[in-house]
Scaffold this active site. Sequence first.
Site, short mmCIF file in Angstrom:
data_model
loop_
_atom_site.label_atom_id
_atom_site.label_comp_id
_atom_site.label_asym_id
_atom_site.label_seq_id
_atom_site.Cartn_x
_atom_site.Cartn_y
_atom_site.Cartn_z
CB CYS A 1 -0.98 -0.02 1.18
SG CYS A 1 -0.20 -0.01 2.81
CG ASN B 1 4.40 -1.79 5.15
OD1 ASN B 1 5.53 -2.11 5.50
ND2 ASN B 1 3.43 -2.66 5.13
CB CYS C 1 -3.64 1.70 7.12
SG CYS C 1 -3.32 3.19 8.08
NE ARG C 2 -4.50 1.55 1.87
CZ ARG C 2 -4.28 2.25 0.76
NH1 ARG C 2 -5.12 2.15 -0.25
NH2 ARG C 2 -3.23 3.04 0.67
CB SER C 3 0.24 -3.49 2.78
OG SER C 3 1.13 -2.61 3.40
CG ASP D 1 -5.18 5.92 2.32
OD1 ASP D 1 -5.18 5.58 3.52
OD2 ASP D 1 -4.33 6.68 1.82
P1 4NP Z 1 -1.73 2.81 4.10
O1 4NP Z 1 -2.33 4.19 4.66
O2 4NP Z 1 -1.22 3.12 2.72
O3 4NP Z 1 -2.92 1.90 4.08
O4 4NP Z 1 -0.67 2.40 5.07
C1 4NP Z 1 -1.61 5.38 4.70
C2 4NP Z 1 -0.67 5.58 5.68
C3 4NP Z 1 0.02 6.77 5.75
C4 4NP Z 1 -0.24 7.76 4.82
C5 4NP Z 1 -1.18 7.56 3.83
C6 4NP Z 1 -1.87 6.35 3.76
N1 4NP Z 1 0.44 8.99 4.91
O5 4NP Z 1 0.13 9.89 4.12
O6 4NP Z 1 1.35 9.15 5.76
#
Ligand code: 4NP
Length: 163
Positions: A13, A16, A18-20, A130
């Site tokens: 994702c 790294n 939240c989703r992955s 997201d």
């Molecule tokens: P992820 O979510 O891609 O599912 O881990 C996010 C985590 C951090 C950010 C964006 C999405 N960020 O902008 O820091």
Amino acid sequence: MTNSYMTKVLFVCLGNICRSPTAHALFQAEVNKANLQGRIFVDSAGTGDWHVGGQPDKRAQKTALEYGYDMSHLRARQVSVSDFSEFDYILGMDQQNLFDLKALKPSSYQGVLGLFLTESGIKEPDEVPDPYYGGELHFNHVIQLVEQAVRGLLDRIRKEHKL
Ligand code: 4NP
């Protein structure tokens, strides 16, 4: 410890956190339930580097724990071109992740590069949205999508690798 006989799956994702990692933890649990942890190696990474070395987002961890999955041991890392020499399946959570992965992919890559939900046999939606700027509902939505998809993904990999 991994070996070259293992089938290797990487969830990707943006951050790294939240989703992955959620896909990583739930797919690992599915692999363990099938007693295939010696045959399938699971990992996750982000296209971005902001959270490298950090634990999964507290909200993602809390939601996962409510569903019975502990992901406190996971640490964020950034995807790299060397992952294409290692992993048989590289699965992005959304179209932007897939676009970024395609830009990194060596032309010699022979594995499966695609969207996690689609490659797991889910017709729609095709993206895990997201949840980072969202609330509890968004984190619940992520885990529900991921829970459905990991079963289909394991079935597919078992068929393709005769496991
Ligand atoms: P992820 O979510 O891609 O599912 O881990 C996010 C985590 C951090 C950010 C964006 C999405 N960020 O902008 O820091």
